[in-house]
Design an enzyme around this catalytic site. Structure first.
Site, PDB file in Angstrom:
ATOM      1  N   LYS A 120     -21.044 -23.264   7.338  1.00 39.89           N
ATOM      2  CA  LYS A 120     -21.595 -23.397   5.985  1.00 39.89           C
ATOM      3  C   LYS A 120     -21.071 -24.653   5.311  1.00 39.89           C
ATOM      4  CE  LYS A 120     -20.037 -21.157   2.420  1.00 39.89           C
ATOM      5  NZ  LYS A 120     -19.641 -20.101   1.466  1.00 39.89           N
ATOM      6  N   ASP A 138     -25.167 -19.181   1.948  1.00 41.91           N
ATOM      7  CA  ASP A 138     -24.040 -18.426   1.399  1.00 41.91           C
ATOM      8  C   ASP A 138     -24.545 -17.058   0.953  1.00 41.91           C
ATOM      9  OD1 ASP A 138     -25.459 -18.909  -0.911  1.00 41.91           O
ATOM     10  OD2 ASP A 138     -23.761 -19.707  -2.034  1.00 41.91           O
TER      11      ASP A 138
END
Length: 213
Positions: A120, A138
């Site tokens: 991420k 997320d």
């Protein structure tokens, strides 16, 4: 959800926010990398407050190492997991100096090899600092994509892979920011603000929330 509806959602989000960006404050790829590293299990607001004092003192890998572990901890002590994050910052800065002349590498594998940097974080840096058409997923984006049925998946990797498949090229660079902002302020976790949502009529969520009159 069909292709036409997805394009309509993305077009509406783009029209509402043509030039979206992260809410983290940064002036270089290095500052962005450190801010994203600090943002794990913390709010952007708390990170920005800490880095507003930290970056004027240390805004490069070299200066961060010179500052040292204890001083870094002092600057970021208001952020969750600050002890671990401070150690990761030191290790990351040493690697940047040893392998990349102190610069943040524009390379996914290299980024993901840095302490505290996962997929991420790498996606955010590649997208926001270097303009890659990556889509970091997320909790906000995961929720929005599943709730709206835009790109449902059982985990963040499934959602990311589906987004990369169904989002047209012209929307890929900004998609991450539109969805994270939508999840942060409108399609919130406990009680989505459906009545204030600009894509409500396109959303396929079955339990839309509206205030009682």
């Amino acid at each position: 959800m069909n292709k036409q509806k997805r394009i309509a959602i993305l077009t509406r989000l783009r029209d509402n926010n043509p030039t979206p960006t992260t809410e983290l404050t940064f002036n270089s790829p290095f500052e962005l990398l450190i801010s994203v590293l600090l943002s794990a299990q913390a709010t952007d607001i708390s990170v920005n407050k800490a880095t507003a004092k930290l970056y004027p003192v240390a805004n490069t890998a070299e200066k961060m190492l010179e500052l040292g572990l204890d001083e870094i901890k002092r600057y970021i002590k208001t952020i969750g997991l600050f002890n671990t994050k401070a150690k990761n910052i030191i290790k990351t800065c040493q690697i940047l100096i040893d392998k990349y002349n102190g610069e943040v590498p524009e390379n996914r594998e290299a980024l993901e090899s840095l302490p505290g940097v996962g997929r991420k974080t790498a996606n955010v840096v590649l997208n926001t600092a270097f303009g890659w058409p990556t889509i970091a997923v997320d909790t906000h984006i995961f929720r929005v994509c599943n709730r709206t049925n835009f790109a449902p998946g059982k985990n963040v990797i499934e959602v990311e892979q589906k987004l990369l498949t169904v989002v047209p090229t012209e929307f890929k660079v900004d998609c991450h920011h539109w969805f994270i902002l939508h999840g942060r302020y409108t399609c919130i976790a406990r009680k989505p603000r459906c009545g204030a949502c600009i894509i409500e009529d396109l959303c396929e969520f079955n339990d839309k929330q509206h205030p009682t009159t």
